[in-house]
Design a protein around this motif. Structure first.
Motif, short mmCIF file in Angstrom:
data_model
loop_
_atom_site.label_atom_id
_atom_site.label_comp_id
_atom_site.label_asym_id
_atom_site.label_seq_id
_atom_site.Cartn_x
_atom_site.Cartn_y
_atom_site.Cartn_z
N ASP A 171 74.86 13.29 12.97
CA ASP A 171 74.94 14.52 12.18
C ASP A 171 73.64 14.74 11.40
O ASP A 171 73.64 15.22 10.26
CB ASP A 171 76.13 14.49 11.22
CG ASP A 171 76.65 15.90 10.90
OD1 ASP A 171 76.31 16.84 11.64
OD2 ASP A 171 77.37 16.04 9.90
N SER A 173 71.42 16.98 11.73
CA SER A 173 71.12 18.38 11.41
C SER A 173 71.84 18.89 10.17
O SER A 173 71.55 19.97 9.67
CB SER A 173 71.44 19.28 12.61
OG SER A 173 72.77 19.08 13.06
N ASP A 199 71.61 16.79 17.00
CA ASP A 199 72.34 17.94 16.44
C ASP A 199 73.79 17.75 16.88
O ASP A 199 74.26 18.36 17.84
CB ASP A 199 71.74 19.24 16.98
CG ASP A 199 72.40 20.48 16.40
OD1 ASP A 199 73.04 20.38 15.33
OD2 ASP A 199 72.28 21.55 17.03
N LEU A 204 72.33 24.20 15.39
CA LEU A 204 70.96 24.67 15.16
C LEU A 204 70.54 25.79 16.10
O LEU A 204 71.09 25.96 17.18
CB LEU A 204 69.98 23.51 15.30
CG LEU A 204 70.05 22.43 14.22
CD1 LEU A 204 68.94 21.40 14.46
CD2 LEU A 204 69.95 23.02 12.83
N ALA A 209 65.57 24.01 14.66
CA ALA A 209 65.28 22.73 15.32
C ALA A 209 63.79 22.42 15.22
O ALA A 209 63.40 21.28 14.91
CB ALA A 209 65.73 22.79 16.78
N PHE A 232 70.73 17.40 21.71
CA PHE A 232 71.38 18.63 21.26
C PHE A 232 72.71 18.87 21.96
O PHE A 232 72.83 18.68 23.17
CB PHE A 232 70.46 19.83 21.49
CG PHE A 232 69.32 19.88 20.53
CD1 PHE A 232 69.49 20.39 19.25
CD2 PHE A 232 68.07 19.38 20.89
CE1 PHE A 232 68.44 20.41 18.34
CE2 PHE A 232 67.02 19.39 20.00
CZ PHE A 232 67.20 19.92 18.72
N ASN A 242 67.03 24.74 22.21
CA ASN A 242 66.64 23.86 21.11
C ASN A 242 65.81 22.68 21.61
O ASN A 242 64.82 22.28 20.97
CB ASN A 242 67.88 23.34 20.38
CG ASN A 242 68.59 24.42 19.59
OD1 ASN A 242 68.01 25.45 19.28
ND2 ASN A 242 69.86 24.20 19.28
#
Length: 414
Positions: A171, A173, A199, A204, A209, A232, A242
């Protein structure tokens, strides 16, 4: 004993120097490394469970395609994962085989046992620990300081058993950026050779990103000692975008799955990232070692073994990617395939173009198909066949046999 300790320390120093040389070579090479997590994160997708033999087949196909590393499983969670990894030892030889671990020493020991027998430079562990406020408070019930101690203890322990040690803050992000960078600094200081930016819930955008990667690069001064990987999820349909944004900012490793399978909406699709990089070298300015001609077959193999059917319009592997029913497109493709294709089928190992005959087909495509079937029709006969096609029920598939039937009707009428 003192002499043994001296040689052990000397060997560790030499190994450290070699590792740093390899990391610097990768960083300076302008090459992006593909790390595939189909067998671990991809398999977590509901309904995608793979048997050990299935995993071995996919791992061998990934090796043939040229991936740098394979996230082979989570040994501490499943005996089936251990069995799958053991089957790969000595068989899957080129990629680095890695095992997932929590920041728990027992997990590292389980990974060490599962990967026993693989050469030191071809075995590694990937440790993860939740770092966001949500994970700290609700899942782990630990403070920032306690999480940092977990990272130092577990990553340091892993570095004693493995030359290749990755650490990812789960986690990331949604983790406070200053604290995130502190986690990375601590992990590298105790031996992490790769740090990952996941992410985890796929929230994101490419711009955000990119900003994360820039901030990490600016605020983790010891990043020169480790590779930077990105991972991602696709909850907003932006996992590939991303990933590409981070490659443009200097990410060294991209973690993907075949067909983008994985938790919830899945992961970044390896084949989509690869073809985008291949088609836009001037934009991304990186090299990679994948054999693109293996991608279509990989997509089909993973779909078959997981039982997760590909959407017809799935890039690279979908049934419709090199097929069209539209008359204008069919006419252009017959004149030059590049008129309506971003790349030729053979570039990704697909069999070729498919001109689907149906209501939207034009005269040129129908005449071309009939010629392939050995029928040269007059203008009136071709018109009659076209009319019959357009009057066919929308659910009816116009097969070659049905086309021959239409020809017989047209020739009788004229």
């Amino acid at each position: 004993m003192a002499l043994f300790g001296f040689f052990k320390k000397a060997r560790k120093r030499v190994t450290g120097v070699v590792k740093q040389a390899i990391i610097q070579r990768h960083k300076n090479s302008g090459t992006v490394l593909f790390s595939d997590t189909t067998l671990r994160d991809g398999e977590q997708m509901p309904g995608a469970t793979l048997d050990p033999e299935d995993k071995l087949r996919i791992a061998l196909a990934l090796e043939e395609a040229g991936v740098h590393s394979i996230d082979a499983g989570f040994p501490a969670s499943s005996e089936a994962d251990v069995e799958a990894i053991r089957r790969m030892i000595g068989v899957v030889k080129k990629p680095v085989l890695t095992a997932l671990c929590r920041t728990v020493r027992g997990d590292v020991d389980a990974a060490d046992a599962a990967l026993d027998g693989n050469p030191p430079h071809k075995r590694g562990v990937s440790l993860f620990c939740g770092t966001s406020p949500l994970h700290r408070q609700h899942k782990l019930q630990k403070s920032q300081a306690e999480i940092l101690e977990l990272i130092r203890s577990s990553v340091g322990y892993a570095s004693e058993k493995f030359e290749i040690v990755a650490f990812s803050p789960e986690d990331a992000s949604r983790t406070e950026i200053d604290y995130l960078c502190q986690c990375y600094r601590e992990a590298i200081d105790v031996g992490a050779t790769t740090i990952g930016f996941p992410d985890t819930v796929g929230i994101l955008t490419p711009e955000k990103a990119r900003d994360f990667i820039r901030t990490i690069q600016d605020n983790v001064p010891n990043l020169s000692k480790a590779l930077l990987a990105v991972h991602f999820h696709n909850d907003l349909g932006l996992a590939v975008a991303n990933t590409l944004a981070c490659v443009a900012e200097g990410a060294n490793v991209v973690q993907c799955t075949i067909n983008g399978i994985g938790e919830r909406a899945g992961n970044a699709s390896l084949e989509e990232v690869a073809i985008a990089l291949a088609l836009h070298p001037e934009q991304y300015g990186v090299d990679f070692k994948l054999d693109l001609t293996k991608l279509h077959g990989l997509c089909q193999l993973v779909a078959e073994l997981t039982g997760l059917c590909l959407a017809k319009n799935k890039p690279v592997g979908g049934e419709n990617i090199f097929a069209t029913e539209a008359g204008i497109h069919q006419d252009g493709l017959l004149k030059n395939p590049d008129t309506y294709l971003p790349y030729r089928p053979e570039r990704v190992g697909a069999s070729g173009l498919t001109l689907v005959i149906g209501r939207h087909s034009g005269r040129r495509a129908v005449a071309h198909r009939l010629q392939e079937l050995g029928h040269e029709l007059t203008e009136d006969q071709l018109n009659a066949v076209m009319q019959t096609i357009k009057q066919a029920p929308k659910s009816q598939r116009i097969t070659n046999e049905l086309l021959k039937q239409f020809v017989r009707q047209a020739t009788k009428a004229t």
